[in-house]
Design an enzyme around this catalytic site. Sequence first.
Site: not given
Ligand code: DAT
Ligand code: MG
Length: 149
Positions: A9, A49, A57, A85, A91, A102, A112, A115, A126
């Site tokens: 990222k 996303y 968020f 993963r 996350t 992370r 973080n 991805h 993706e």
């Molecule tokens: P991951 O990246 O582990 O697949 P995710 O798909 O649930 O996690 O979310 C995508 C990204 O969005 C994640 O890397 C960071 C951000 N994110 C997720 N949940 C969040 C939250 N509760 N507050 C702020 N940012 C968040």
């Molecule tokens: Mg995700």
Amino acid sequence: MERTYVMVKPDGVQRNLAGEIISRFEKKGFQLVGLKLMQITPELAGKHYGEHEGKPFYGELIDFITSGPVVAMVWQGQNVVSVIRNMMGKTNPAEAAPGTIRGDYAVFMGNNVVHGSDSPESAEREINLFFSPEELVDYKKATDFWLYG
Ligand code: DAT
Ligand code: MG
């Protein structure tokens, strides 16, 4: 052989962690089949996303992922989706175990550094979103024998 979409990222690129992250997956034994430095547009970010649209968020997430270049990659190997993963860690970096990417290199939920697709279905979606078929390179690695027998 399974494939997954991984990206360093914008925070990871700016903090000079791209090489370290690539190195971890290389040393593990996974094979790189696609790689490019790119700037994500808001349109592409929205597609990537889409599952998070409407969440509190979401706006910050789109702003963050488009805030600078990312290193987009496709990695290949046995169980590569779930293994990467696990190597990334949870996350929320505050909960990510030491030894994970992370856990070792991030402190804040949004930022973080990496991805990775969360399932083989997400991986296919993706990979197609970020790479054209011609950008993925099919090649045989001599190390396969020593990795897989
Ligand atoms: P991951 O990246 O582990 O697949 P995710 O798909 O649930 O996690 O979310 C995508 C990204 O969005 C994640 O890397 C960071 C951000 N994110 C997720 N949940 C969040 C939250 N509760 N507050 C702020 N940012 C968040
Ligand atoms: Mg995700």
